[in-house]
Design an enzyme around this catalytic site. Structure first.
Site, short mmCIF file in Angstrom:
data_model
loop_
_atom_site.label_atom_id
_atom_site.label_comp_id
_atom_site.label_asym_id
_atom_site.label_seq_id
_atom_site.Cartn_x
_atom_site.Cartn_y
_atom_site.Cartn_z
N GLU A 194 -27.45 16.23 7.94
CA GLU A 194 -28.98 15.70 7.63
C GLU A 194 -28.84 14.57 7.00
O GLU A 194 -28.03 14.08 6.01
CB GLU A 194 -29.50 16.92 6.84
N CYS A 247 -33.90 16.59 -3.34
CA CYS A 247 -32.56 16.77 -3.92
C CYS A 247 -32.06 18.23 -3.96
O CYS A 247 -32.76 19.10 -4.46
CB CYS A 247 -32.59 16.19 -5.31
#
Length: 385
Positions: A102, A358
């Protein structure tokens, strides 16, 4: 068929034309000047999925070599998922071996940042968060990628191809190596990829590239010589070794005292600021005493501390953690700033609704592409400078 085994022969994977080392080696072996490499990359960038035999003005010996051993792109975008506010796009990229990684595009308005207390010049632009490995062996307990375990390293070309894919969707100005994997555990490929994207035709500034690490000391010791002017970010996440090992098992191999010593040597050599990443975990590393401990250990360094709100990542060990209340985050920031005069920012939450924030990168999303209203935020990198 193989007579010995009765199985069909294994087909060797072709290399990405953006694998600079492999392409340079093949050209040198064939007696072809490597000055043609940027020309090939420019054509591939301008003509996605083109036939490499269509690259103009190459020596005749280059064409069969390119046809037999390289492809313009060895990966493809399986899905592109946009956050509801339109500021974030997560790309699910399929590699030629069938694995997935990703990459995340984050869109910002630089005018919302501050420089020396004044509004910054500029406008709209994007930062790309790239992956360097399939999975990760570091096993940080608050990170979804760690639940995948380590699968494989990416080649330099597979890293660069993430930028090529992203450039078709957005004007990328910054790159952060904060996606899947520990970049310094794939050191050679990361260094080669950075050299490609900072050269022709990409021409990204090294000062706009940040490489994040949990603290691979021997690699940090080489970092400056191989990647001058590239930013170093260290995922510290705790001010003491015991707490750090509880949430980051790999930290046992990199004692915090030795890590800080290596950072001092690094900084004395280059003079650059070091970015400290610090995820806020409720009741684990976010109390006042932790702020004072962190301030004390970082005082010898010139750093910018980036406080990162914890993002939920589903089940597993990470489900034991909770996000620090916003008021506690601000109190933590106030201690670092007010008592220790350490520049401290709080990371903007972006892409949480698409598991693109994150610590949330793990391959698990279907193909969809809903677009919502865009509300652009200031980039943390603009606030840091």
């Amino acid at each position: 068929m193989s007579v010995a085994s009765g199985r069909p022969p294994v087909r060797m994977a072709v290399r990405s034309v953006f694998d600079a080392g492999a392409l340079r080696s093949e050209f040198e072996s064939a007696g072809i000047s490597t000055k043609f490499l940027p020309l090939i990359w420019r054509h591939a960038l301008d003509n996605p999925n083109c036939d490499l035999e269509d690259v103009p003005s190459l020596p005749s010996a280059a064409y069969p070599l390119l046809r037999d051993k390289f492809r313009t792109m060895t990966s493809s975008v399986a899905s592109a998922v946009d956050s509801a506010d339109g500021t974030t796009t997560k790309l699910l990229v399929r590699l030629q071996n069938g694995s997935y990684i990703e990459a995340v595009i984050m869109r910002y308005d630089t005018r919302l940042g501050k420089y020396d207390g004044k509004p910054r010049p500029g406008g709209l632009r994007s930062t790309l968060c790239v992956s360097s490995q399939v999975g990760c062996k570091m096993g940080c307990k608050f990170c979804a990628t760690g639940t995948m375990g380590f699968k494989s390293n990416l080649s330099s070309g597979e890293i660069v191809e993430q930028l090529v894919h992203a450039l078709r969707l957005s004007n990328i100005r910054n790159i952060v190596f904060m996606g899947m994997g520990e970049p310094l555990n794939n050191y050679s490929a990361v260094v080669e990829a950075v050299k490609v994207v900072t050269g022709s035709p990409f021409q990204l500034s090294p000062k706009r590239i940040t490489i994040s690490t949990v603290g691979i000391i021997h690699a940090i010791n080489k970092f400056l010589g191989d990647l001058p002017n590239v930013n170093l970010a260290v995922s510290l996440h705790a001010p003491d070794q015991e707490t750090r090992c509880q949430i980051m098992p790999a930290a046992r191999a990199f004692p915090i005292s030795r890590l800080l010593d290596s950072l001092q040597v690094y900084q004395k050599t280059c003079g650059q600021k070091i970015f400290i990443e610090y995820i806020m975990l409720d009741g684990v590393n976010d109390q006042e005493q932790h702020a004072h401990q962190l301030g004390n250990v970082l005082e010898p360094l010139k750093v910018v501390v980036n406080l990162i709100p914890f993002n939920p990542v589903g089940g597993g060990t990470s489900s034991h953690y909770k996000a620090t209340p916003s008021q506690t985050v601000l109190s933590f920031q106030k201690i670092l700033r007010g008592v220790y005069n350490i520049r401290t920012t709080v990371r903007q939450q972006m892409g949480q609704d698409i598991s693109g924030a994150c610590g949330q990168l793990v391959v698990n999303l279907p193909l969809r592409r809903p677009l919502g209203l865009t509300t652009l935020l200031p980039d943390i990198e603009d606030l840091r400078i």
